[in-house]
Design an enzyme around this catalytic site. Structure first.
Site, PDB file in Angstrom:
ATOM      1  CG  ASP A  92       0.384  -1.538  -1.470  1.00  0.00           C
ATOM      2  OD1 ASP A  92      -0.196  -0.963  -2.417  1.00  0.00           O
ATOM      3  OD2 ASP A  92       0.441  -2.773  -1.366  1.00  0.00           O
ATOM      4  CD  GLU A  93       3.970  -4.686  -1.205  1.00  0.00           C
ATOM      5  OE1 GLU A  93       4.370  -5.573  -0.425  1.00  0.00           O
ATOM      6  OE2 GLU A  93       3.151  -4.904  -2.115  1.00  0.00           O
ATOM      7  CB  ALA A  94       5.255   3.138  -4.471  1.00  0.00           C
TER       8      ALA A  94
END
Length: 537
Positions: A342-344
């Site tokens: 996530d949230e890369a």
């Protein structure tokens, strides 16, 4: 066959009647001037709601003569009986010996391979004047049945000092199997570190509500929490701080095994997570070679997200991934290994896809099933992979469709909608802990939705269940965890366990209210939501 739970609102009315004390006719006779003994708790007044409840006959009463009878030669049944005795002895003062000597009376715990309809986790509880019997096909079902038995006893049974009783279980039969096989809770030990004993305490609380998966978020920007022999600085240096700059901490392999064993004894599978390729500052700070420029950043104690990334083009990155996954897979007996994803925001899309291809292959190489946050569906999920959806009402239709389309290609799905069951979301604007980026989530909002219809277009059979994460940017003690988890977590457990036909807020809020004294007896300082008619203390 008749359906005893087709009218959940009627059940709610009956519980109101019971709560009002209109049960004198069913109570034992008492001498003039003596206070009447409290009536047994109604058979259906448990959380999660059982699939079938058939009240009948007289209650069973625990006494000093009660024995816990288990099947001869069943190590699992004896262990469950010993666990139950350990809960009941301090408050009742009774010896409650666990025996494999057969007999007609007492508490009987039976494993029967012939009970095919009960499946892997179901049970049947039968209570009458002479005995209370819990029957299951598998040990997990027997353990879950014991949680129902426990909830049917007065809340004071949870206390660790002797209480007056009486200890009655209402007469009748409960037959119960879960709606979903995956009923999880996630604990973030990276933003703030929690000790082995604190994790065990949370496991015990989850078990009461038939949660069967503990997802441990073991790495993030703020801390690396599991010892990896081949990369020792991950824990010794990367685990040396936390949000706000505290001392942090990490689990040795022996300590992690203690958590695994405690969970296994409660028929709970641990799902470890190493978040990649983002949320990796603790790893990048520990080893300069994992950074594209070869320069290690400082340790991080803030709460921002999306700024870190493993160096996707470097081959050493995959040596690191292979070593970490290999050691963690060897430690963990469960089938799942979570790789985050996530949230890369600091990883290009092409690099993200390339990295997730190789990371997924590594997880498969070591015999585990890949789980990733739902952004994994923007890459190429491998066959059998599982996506954990954490979107919310403002998530775009395109992103929702991407997840649903992945299920049509064989990707499994776990639902963790942030504006429903992220347990770190504030209840109201005045909640002193937690965050509110996904909205304010009161108890009714957390409970009142249907997993089966939540995400449009999901393939039949793809939905494995639900999981309630709790992120710990603002939470640093067990009291903090418990205040935010309770009373929402029991509702999530009910969404995962109980059939949709039992789902009714009006009835649930009464059953939840009855859990208040039990949570108090367990030392849980829960949020007293005004939406729930809690009994006076």
């Amino acid at each position: 066959m008749s359906q005893p739970r087709t009218l959940p609102r009627l059940l709610g009315s009956l519980l109101l009647v019971a709560a009002a004390g209109i049960t004198a006719a069913a109570s034992p006779a008492v001498s003039a001037g003596a206070a009447p003994a409290p009536a047994a708790r109604p058979l259906g007044e448990v959380v999660p709601a059982p699939a079938s409840v058939r009240p009948s006959g007289s209650p069973y009463t625990l006494t000093a003569a009660t024995r816990i009878r288990v099947d001869d030669g069943s190590r699992e049944a004896r262990a469950i009986g010993t666990y139950l005795a350990g809960i009941l002895r301090p408050s009742t003062g009774y010896a409650l010996p666990v025996t494999d000597v057969d007999g007609a009376g007492g508490i009987r715990l039976r494993l029967r391979a012939s009970e095919g309809a009960l499946g892997e986790e179901g049970y049947r509880l039968e209570s009458s004047r002479g005995a209370v019997t819990v029957t299951a096909r598998k040990p997990a079902g027997l353990f879950h049945g014991v949680q129902t038995l426990r909830q049917l006893l007065p809340a004071a049974v949870e206390k660790d000092t002797r209480q007056p009783g009486p200890w009655q279980i209402a007469g009748g039969t409960v037959t119960d199997t879960p709606r979903y096989g995956y009923r999880g809770a996630m604990l973030d030990v990276s933003r703030h570190f929690f000790t082995v004993d604190q994790v065990k305490r949370y496991i015990d609380q989850l078990a009461l509500y038939k949660i069967n998966k503990l997802h441990m978020h073991l790495s993030d920007d703020q801390g690396w929490r599991i010892a990896i022999d081949s990369w020792p600085r991950l824990a010794s240096y990367g685990g040396s701080t936390q949000v706000g700059g505290g001392p942090g901490g990490y689990y040795t392999k022996a300590q992690y095994r203690q958590i695994l064993a405690h969970a296994a004894a409660r028929y709970m599978e641990v799902v470890p997570e190493i978040d990649m390729p983002g949320h990796t500052n603790a790893a990048l700070a520990s080893y300069a070679e994992l950074n594209c420029d070869g320069v290690a950043p400082p340790l991080y104690t803030g709460t921002a997200v999306g700024f870190s990334s493993l160096c996707v083009p470097k081959e050493v990155t995959y040596d690191f991934v292979d070593d970490v996954v290999r050691e963690l897979a060897a430690l963990t007996p469960g089938k799942y290994l979570h790789i985050g994803g996530d949230e890369a925001h600091s990883t290009s899309h092409a690099d993200y896809v390339a990295f997730m291809d190789r990371a997924q292959a590594t997880v498969g190489k070591y015999g585990k099933t890949v789980v990733g946050w739902h952004q994994l569906t923007g890459a190429k999920p491998v066959a059998g992979a599982v996506a954990q959806y954490w979107g919310y009402d403002r998530t775009s239709a395109a992103e929702r469709k991407q997840v649903a389309d992945a299920t049509k290609n064989g990707t499994g799905l776990i639902l963790s909608p942030a504006d429903r069951i992220y347990l770190d979301m504030k209840y109201t604007k005045d909640t002193p802990l937690g965050l509110s980026w996904a909205g304010l989530v009161e108890v009714q909002r957390s409970y009142d939705w249907n997993p089966a219809t939540y995400l449009e277009g999901v393939a039949e059979g793809a939905l494995l269940g639900v999981e309630a994460p709790i992120w710990t940017e603002t939470l640093s003690t067990s009291d903090h965890i418990e205040y935010m988890a309770f009373p929402r977590l029991p509702g999530v457990a009910e969404l995962g366990w109980s059939p949709q036909s039992t789902h009714d807020w009006a009835a649930y809020r009464l059953r939840l209210a009855a859990q208040g004294p039990r949570m108090e007896a367990l030392g849980i300082d829960y949020y007293r939501s005004p939406q729930v008619p809690w009994p006076a203390s």
